[in-house]
Scaffold this motif. Sequence first.
Motif, PDB file in Angstrom:
ATOM      1  N   ILE A   6       0.960  -1.139  -0.064  1.00 39.99           N
ATOM      2  CA  ILE A   6      -0.042  -0.100  -0.035  1.00 39.99           C
ATOM      3  C   ILE A   6       0.982   1.315   0.007  1.00 39.99           C
ATOM      4  O   ILE A   6       1.975   1.347   0.746  1.00 39.99           O
ATOM      5  N   ASP A  10      -2.877   5.492  -2.344  1.00 38.65           N
ATOM      6  CA  ASP A  10      -3.779   4.450  -2.154  1.00 38.65           C
ATOM      7  C   ASP A  10      -4.410   4.967  -0.523  1.00 38.65           C
ATOM      8  O   ASP A  10      -5.606   4.932  -0.523  1.00 38.65           O
ATOM      9  N   VAL A  11      -3.650   5.154   0.431  1.00 32.90           N
ATOM     10  CA  VAL A  11      -4.221   5.628   1.660  1.00 32.90           C
ATOM     11  C   VAL A  11      -5.096   6.895   1.730  1.00 32.90           C
ATOM     12  O   VAL A  11      -6.136   6.983   2.192  1.00 32.90           O
ATOM     13  N   VAL A  43      -0.517  -4.311   2.928  1.00 34.66           N
ATOM     14  CA  VAL A  43      -1.762  -3.946   3.475  1.00 34.66           C
ATOM     15  C   VAL A  43      -1.994  -4.213   5.033  1.00 34.66           C
ATOM     16  O   VAL A  43      -2.668  -3.773   5.878  1.00 34.66           O
ATOM     17  N   VAL A  57      -9.802  -3.686   2.386  1.00 38.07           N
ATOM     18  CA  VAL A  57      -8.921  -2.879   1.932  1.00 38.07           C
ATOM     19  C   VAL A  57      -8.472  -3.483   0.858  1.00 38.07           C
ATOM     20  O   VAL A  57      -8.307  -2.724  -0.256  1.00 38.07           O
ATOM     21  N   SER A  58      -8.243  -4.796   0.841  1.00 34.75           N
ATOM     22  CA  SER A  58      -7.844  -5.531  -0.391  1.00 34.75           C
ATOM     23  C   SER A  58      -8.838  -5.425  -1.522  1.00 34.75           C
ATOM     24  O   SER A  58      -8.383  -5.362  -2.656  1.00 34.75           O
ATOM     25  N   LEU A  61      -8.357  -2.159  -3.233  1.00 33.57           N
ATOM     26  CA  LEU A  61      -7.103  -2.052  -3.990  1.00 33.57           C
ATOM     27  C   LEU A  61      -7.020  -2.854  -5.287  1.00 33.57           C
ATOM     28  O   LEU A  61      -6.183  -2.616  -6.045  1.00 33.57           O
TER      29      LEU A  61
END
Length: 66
Positions: A6, A10-11, A43, A57-58, A61
Amino acid sequence: MPRICIYPKDVAQLTGRSYDAAKRLVRRARQAAGKPAGALVSVQDFCRLTGLDEAEVSRALNPGSA
């Protein structure tokens, strides 16, 4: 292949924070995981620090791979 690292960009997108705030959060996740400066943040490392659900989260992404 699903992404497992990550990055601040992305964050920022996931959390709605600014890019600079996201960089600080990634840095904190790296430090909390005991990794040296410049090491990639997974992650899992990020989710452990923030308490976010790793699967969620995955999915964010890696759209399209479910």
